[in-house]
Design an enzyme around this catalytic site. Sequence first.
Site, mmCIF file in Angstrom:
data_model
loop_
_atom_site.group_PDB
_atom_site.id
_atom_site.type_symbol
_atom_site.label_atom_id
_atom_site.label_comp_id
_atom_site.label_asym_id
_atom_site.label_seq_id
_atom_site.Cartn_x
_atom_site.Cartn_y
_atom_site.Cartn_z
ATOM 1 N N ARG A 23 0.904 -1.246 0.038
ATOM 2 C CA ARG A 23 0.006 0.026 0.113
ATOM 3 C C ARG A 23 0.965 1.341 0.043
ATOM 4 O O ARG A 23 0.554 2.296 0.661
ATOM 5 C CB ARG A 23 -0.812 -0.110 1.308
ATOM 6 C CG ARG A 23 -2.400 -0.935 1.106
ATOM 7 C CD ARG A 23 -3.248 -0.363 0.129
ATOM 8 N NE ARG A 23 -4.112 -1.496 0.171
ATOM 9 C CZ ARG A 23 -5.388 -1.519 0.752
ATOM 10 N NH1 ARG A 23 -5.614 -0.660 1.595
ATOM 11 N NH2 ARG A 23 -6.313 -2.481 0.366
ATOM 12 N N ARG A 27 -3.514 7.022 0.164
ATOM 13 C CA ARG A 27 -3.971 8.077 0.830
ATOM 14 C C ARG A 27 -3.068 9.035 1.937
ATOM 15 O O ARG A 27 -3.352 10.083 1.860
ATOM 16 C CB ARG A 27 -5.409 7.821 1.510
ATOM 17 C CG ARG A 27 -6.480 7.390 0.676
ATOM 18 C CD ARG A 27 -7.572 6.819 1.429
ATOM 19 N NE ARG A 27 -7.119 5.303 1.881
ATOM 20 C CZ ARG A 27 -7.755 4.467 2.320
ATOM 21 N NH1 ARG A 27 -9.125 4.903 2.764
ATOM 22 N NH2 ARG A 27 -7.415 3.471 2.988
ATOM 23 N N ARG A 36 -6.598 11.271 -7.217
ATOM 24 C CA ARG A 36 -7.830 10.677 -6.990
ATOM 25 C C ARG A 36 -8.989 11.653 -6.942
ATOM 26 O O ARG A 36 -10.093 11.141 -7.441
ATOM 27 C CB ARG A 36 -7.878 9.989 -5.421
ATOM 28 C CG ARG A 36 -8.993 8.873 -5.234
ATOM 29 C CD ARG A 36 -9.141 8.328 -3.941
ATOM 30 N NE ARG A 36 -9.712 9.018 -3.034
ATOM 31 C CZ ARG A 36 -10.117 8.905 -1.847
ATOM 32 N NH1 ARG A 36 -10.099 7.811 -1.248
ATOM 33 N NH2 ARG A 36 -10.544 9.832 -1.049
ATOM 34 N N ASP A 73 -6.805 -2.788 -7.716
ATOM 35 C CA ASP A 73 -7.260 -3.315 -6.532
ATOM 36 C C ASP A 73 -7.575 -4.746 -6.924
ATOM 37 O O ASP A 73 -7.741 -5.347 -8.182
ATOM 38 C CB ASP A 73 -8.404 -2.732 -6.108
ATOM 39 C CG ASP A 73 -8.837 -3.130 -4.666
ATOM 40 O OD1 ASP A 73 -8.165 -2.648 -3.692
ATOM 41 O OD2 ASP A 73 -9.540 -4.175 -4.430
ATOM 42 N N TYR A 149 -14.934 -12.217 -0.431
ATOM 43 C CA TYR A 149 -15.578 -10.964 -0.866
ATOM 44 C C TYR A 149 -16.832 -11.259 -1.766
ATOM 45 O O TYR A 149 -17.757 -10.933 -1.555
ATOM 46 C CB TYR A 149 -14.732 -10.242 -1.505
ATOM 47 C CG TYR A 149 -13.744 -9.309 -0.734
ATOM 48 C CD1 TYR A 149 -14.178 -8.205 0.050
ATOM 49 C CD2 TYR A 149 -12.369 -9.381 -0.415
ATOM 50 C CE1 TYR A 149 -13.428 -7.276 0.788
ATOM 51 C CE2 TYR A 149 -11.623 -8.875 0.405
ATOM 52 C CZ TYR A 149 -12.057 -7.816 0.932
ATOM 53 O OH TYR A 149 -11.599 -6.967 1.843
HETATM 54 O O1 CP3 Z 1 0.023 0.736 -3.133
HETATM 55 C C1 CP3 Z 1 -0.224 -0.705 -3.230
HETATM 56 O O2 CP3 Z 1 -0.007 -1.633 -2.375
HETATM 57 C C2 CP3 Z 1 -0.969 -0.862 -4.617
HETATM 58 C C3 CP3 Z 1 -2.229 -0.888 -4.599
HETATM 59 C C4 CP3 Z 1 -3.433 -1.859 -4.053
HETATM 60 C C5 CP3 Z 1 -4.563 -1.147 -3.536
HETATM 61 N N1 CP3 Z 1 -5.113 -2.220 -2.942
HETATM 62 C C6 CP3 Z 1 -5.015 0.102 -3.529
HETATM 63 C C7 CP3 Z 1 -6.375 0.316 -2.602
HETATM 64 C C8 CP3 Z 1 -3.048 -3.197 -3.633
HETATM 65 C C9 CP3 Z 1 -2.128 -4.143 -3.974
HETATM 66 C C10 CP3 Z 1 -4.511 -3.734 -3.099
HETATM 67 C C11 CP3 Z 1 -4.675 -4.864 -2.616
HETATM 68 C C12 CP3 Z 1 -5.987 -5.337 -1.860
HETATM 69 N N2 CP3 Z 1 -7.182 -4.579 -1.975
HETATM 70 C C13 CP3 Z 1 -5.854 -6.214 -0.857
HETATM 71 C C14 CP3 Z 1 -4.939 -7.235 -0.365
HETATM 72 C C15 CP3 Z 1 -3.883 -6.662 0.481
HETATM 73 C C16 CP3 Z 1 -4.396 -6.190 1.700
HETATM 74 O O3 CP3 Z 1 -4.436 -5.208 2.081
HETATM 75 O O4 CP3 Z 1 -4.511 -7.380 2.379
HETATM 76 C C17 CP3 Z 1 -7.230 -6.228 -0.182
HETATM 77 C C18 CP3 Z 1 -7.789 -7.033 0.801
HETATM 78 C C19 CP3 Z 1 -8.092 -5.160 -1.184
HETATM 79 C C20 CP3 Z 1 -9.352 -4.718 -0.858
HETATM 80 C C21 CP3 Z 1 -9.670 -3.433 -0.600
HETATM 81 N N3 CP3 Z 1 -9.576 -2.539 -1.364
HETATM 82 C C22 CP3 Z 1 -10.066 -2.775 0.575
HETATM 83 C C23 CP3 Z 1 -10.427 -3.684 1.979
HETATM 84 C C24 CP3 Z 1 -10.108 -1.647 0.539
HETATM 85 C C25 CP3 Z 1 -10.497 -0.568 1.735
HETATM 86 C C26 CP3 Z 1 -9.410 -0.344 2.784
HETATM 87 C C27 CP3 Z 1 -9.164 1.002 2.992
HETATM 88 O O5 CP3 Z 1 -8.114 1.094 3.380
HETATM 89 O O6 CP3 Z 1 -10.103 2.073 2.782
HETATM 90 C C28 CP3 Z 1 -9.649 -1.337 -0.629
HETATM 91 C C29 CP3 Z 1 -9.538 0.164 -1.116
HETATM 92 C C30 CP3 Z 1 -8.171 0.446 -1.460
HETATM 93 N N4 CP3 Z 1 -7.269 -0.347 -2.532
HETATM 94 C C31 CP3 Z 1 -7.567 1.623 -1.417
HETATM 95 C C32 CP3 Z 1 -6.430 1.742 -2.117
HETATM 96 C C33 CP3 Z 1 -5.279 2.785 -2.308
HETATM 97 C C34 CP3 Z 1 -7.986 2.899 -0.821
HETATM 98 C C35 CP3 Z 1 -8.945 3.739 -1.660
HETATM 99 C C36 CP3 Z 1 -9.061 5.076 -1.752
HETATM 100 O O7 CP3 Z 1 -8.222 5.511 -2.305
HETATM 101 O O8 CP3 Z 1 -10.076 5.541 -0.888
#
Ligand code: CP3
Length: 342
Positions: A23, A27, A36, A73, A149
């Site tokens: 990640r 944000r 974004r 994602d 999911y």
């Molecule tokens: O920088 C990176 O790591 C690359 C991008 C990336 C994202 N999601 C961007 C993202 C990666 C590799 C993921 C993987 C992901 N997404 C996983 C596996 C890794 C982990 O964290 O266990 C999972 C379970 C998800 C599902 C997911 N996507 C969730 C649960 C959420 C919401 C959580 C939150 O923090 O709000 C997301 C949204 C998400 N994916 C964001 C980002 C940057 C936040 C979205 C935003 O900008 O509001």
Amino acid sequence: MSKIFVDACFRRPTPHTPIWMMRQAGRYLPEYMEVRKRAGNFLNLCHAPDMACEVTIQPVERLNVDAAILFSDILVVPNEMGMELEFIKGFGPKFPSPLETQEDLDALDIDAAEKLTYVYETIRMVRARLADDKALIGFTGSPWTLATYMIEGQGTKTYAIVKKLLYTNPGYMHALLAKLTHVIKGYLERQILAGADAVQIFDSWASALEEPAFFEFSWNYMKEIADYIKTKYPHIPVLLFPKGISGFLDKIDGNFDVFCVDWSTPIELAKEKLGDRYVLQGNMEPTRLYSREATLEGVKHIIDVMGITEGHIFNLGHGMLPDLEPENAKYLVDLVHEITAR
Ligand code: CP3
């Protein structure tokens, strides 16, 4: 030009222990929030290769990490298999119509990998802009984590719906996991053909399962995907991240290169059980990044155990948090580079 991260995945000599952070694009970076906002929302950002490319590269430029990770994602895969997906502010991802019936399962599009063209275009753009010595990591969710999911419809604390299905109708689970495995093989393969230098499979919900269920419903499918990729693309490192399974390390095997260690697994235990067979990636507790002292202590411990030598990629034991100071992340990267300089 050789890439430090890729060399480390294959235990080749490197000038320092490489580091990137799960990640790392997101944000906590004001420049991410700016893009974004321009995109309107998170899914639009995933769908727009020029903007996804920009946010993929941002942390590499700001932090000097050794690898970029594709900005996307894990949930775009079920989305392209036909499931409507929303990201709700302050709540997270949601599938408004989760899988329930045989018809829902039959309706899933197993040619979804062909539709994820915006991901491949992002990869092509990033690879063209990224410095030669920096690697680009492609990724996917594991079949089990995606299936969770798709069946729960959203994040869950108990996994009650998906586990009820697993024990009452294992045939349904296996049919779903097999479809996902098929799509993910094609998805990772196309990411590699577009220019990904390595691929990581995130099994974020591995710890929901007891030992026999973990191997039957998650790890076996991850191994099948890893073996498919390694057989066709032996020069591409495959990294597997089953989160929270420190009790099962003795039984971990398979055709892959890097085992990703989550923060709840003691790094000395991972080294003892797996360090001879796999390069290890990890595993600093991400919230240590709120304090420089805690960061220094965390780094020292991990480097003491892993040594200043081949066989280790520094990372966090899970993702970065949104309210983190970017300066603290930069401090960590510089520290790891300095301490581990050969
Ligand atoms: O920088 C990176 O790591 C690359 C991008 C990336 C994202 N999601 C961007 C993202 C990666 C590799 C993921 C993987 C992901 N997404 C996983 C596996 C890794 C982990 O964290 O266990 C999972 C379970 C998800 C599902 C997911 N996507 C969730 C649960 C959420 C919401 C959580 C939150 O923090 O709000 C997301 C949204 C998400 N994916 C964001 C980002 C940057 C936040 C979205 C935003 O900008 O509001």
